[in-house]
Design a protein around this motif. Structure first.
Motif, PDB file in Angstrom:
ATOM      1  N   GLN A  84      38.699  49.556  33.983  1.00 14.41           N
ATOM      2  CA  GLN A  84      37.818  49.306  35.129  1.00 14.41           C
ATOM      3  C   GLN A  84      38.490  48.404  36.155  1.00 14.41           C
ATOM      4  N   GLN A  86      38.194  45.771  38.803  1.00 10.31           N
ATOM      5  CA  GLN A  86      37.202  44.732  39.085  1.00 10.31           C
ATOM      6  C   GLN A  86      37.099  44.470  40.582  1.00 10.31           C
ATOM      7  N   LEU A  87      36.188  43.584  40.953  1.00 11.25           N
ATOM      8  CA  LEU A  87      35.927  43.322  42.363  1.00 11.25           C
ATOM      9  C   LEU A  87      37.171  42.874  43.126  1.00 11.25           C
ATOM     10  N   THR A 129      31.348  37.783  40.158  1.00 14.28           N
ATOM     11  CA  THR A 129      30.002  38.144  39.702  1.00 14.28           C
ATOM     12  C   THR A 129      29.164  36.900  39.434  1.00 14.28           C
ATOM     13  N   ASP A 197      27.155  41.175  42.744  1.00 11.59           N
ATOM     14  CA  ASP A 197      28.549  41.163  43.183  1.00 11.59           C
ATOM     15  C   ASP A 197      28.655  40.328  44.453  1.00 11.59           C
ATOM     16  N   ASP A 201      32.022  43.810  51.109  1.00  9.91           N
ATOM     17  CA  ASP A 201      32.380  45.148  50.645  1.00  9.91           C
ATOM     18  C   ASP A 201      33.593  45.710  51.384  1.00  9.91           C
ATOM     19  N   ASP A 204      35.655  50.457  48.811  1.00 11.96           N
ATOM     20  CA  ASP A 204      36.360  51.188  47.749  1.00 11.96           C
ATOM     21  C   ASP A 204      36.037  50.641  46.358  1.00 11.96           C
ATOM     22  N   GLY A 205      34.939  49.907  46.261  1.00 11.58           N
ATOM     23  CA  GLY A 205      34.567  49.311  44.985  1.00 11.58           C
ATOM     24  C   GLY A 205      35.078  47.901  44.795  1.00 11.58           C
ATOM     25  N   THR A 206      35.981  47.456  45.664  1.00 10.58           N
ATOM     26  CA  THR A 206      36.463  46.072  45.623  1.00 10.58           C
ATOM     27  C   THR A 206      35.803  45.282  46.746  1.00 10.58           C
ATOM     28  N   SER A 247      27.839  42.241  48.116  1.00 10.82           N
ATOM     29  CA  SER A 247      28.394  43.469  48.678  1.00 10.82           C
ATOM     30  C   SER A 247      27.594  44.675  48.226  1.00 10.82           C
TER      31      SER A 247
END
Length: 274
Positions: A84, A86-87, A129, A197, A201, A204-206, A247
């Protein structure tokens, strides 16, 4: 044989030479505002990576409730999936700590006509987080919600009676006349959001670090400046105010089903933190 006499001379350097020099003070003090409304901030040039757990946080408790009441509060978490991202864009082996990243911590005083009316502390930058069961929340929770038509807007906080508020809220939902938190229409308890989170943002998920993660205490309403470039001031009511720029964007189904909690303990004590 060493000479006991040292000869030295200070010489000015040019602007171009100064541009090649970088550095950071261990502590900086900034004063802003007017004599009537003055803000004094002390910033420390520190970086920290945190993973911490706190059983219960109760702030602004007046006997009939608290401005902020959260149980099992955690910053950072523990990886459960080595694949996974991560941020912060990195991957971590299973059981490795994924830290909450913070830099340039500060505290700030707000004065009105020489009287201290507010105090806040926060980070110049923060990312990671934040987990917990929020039973009562006062402040700003930067979550965006998508309605059934696909329209996206800022979420609204609501109190136990279903009234829109930023003080002692216990629900979150659409900012819409049709929202009815007591009936669960377009709304859900804040406790559904087990992990938040924190950051800006990247799409792209980070996330990039946010500049406005802080908690403040006021005996009168205070307009705190935003640290973000071009950011608008944050208006905090009297009491405790927690500013959590997240985010996160989700639809109503996801909100009502709930966001599961990230793992924050190594031992399963049966309290949902493993």
């Amino acid at each position: 044989m060493l000479s006991s006499v040292v000869q030295a001379e200070l010489k000015p350097i040019s602007d171009s030479e100064m541009e090649q020099i970088t550095g950071q003070a261990m502590m900086a003090v900034d004063i802003d505002g007017t004599p009537e409304h003055r803000y004094t901030r002390v910033t420390m040039g520190l970086d920290a990576e945190i993973q911490t757990n706190i059983d219960t946080v109760a702030l602004g408790d007046t006997g009939d409730g608290a401005d902020v009441l959260v149980s099992q509060l955690s910053l950072g978490h523990i990886s459960t999936d080595a694949t996974q991202v991560q941020l912060n864009g990195q991957t971590y082996a299973v059981n490795d700590i994924v830290p909450f990243e913070a830099s340039n911590p500060y505290f700030e005083l707000a004065e009105e006509n020489g009287d201290i009316v507010g105090f806040r502390m926060g980070f110049g930058q923060a990312r990671g987080t934040l987990s917990g069961d929020f039973e009562s929340f006062s402040g700003n929770l930067g979550i965006k919600l998508e309605d059934s038509s696909g329209n996206v807007s800022d979420a609204q906080l609501y109190d136990a009676s279903g009234n829109a508020t930023n003080t002692r809220a216990s629900y979150i939902g659409l900012n819409d006349a049709a929202t009815d938190c007591t009936a669960g229409v377009q709304c859900a308890p804040l406790t559904n959001l087990k992990t938040l989170d924190i950051g800006a943002d990247n799409g792209d998920g980070t996330v990039s670090p946010t500049e406005d993660f802080f908690i403040s205490f006021q005996k009168a309403p205070v307009s705190w400046s935003s640290n973000a470039t071009g950011g608008t001031a944050v208006d905090a009511a009297a009491g405790v105010y927690l500013n959590i720029p997240t985010s996160m964007q989700m639809d109503l189904t996801t909100l009502q089903n709930g966001i599961s909690r990230a793992r924050t303990e190594y031992i399963d004590r049966g309290v949902g933190l493993f």
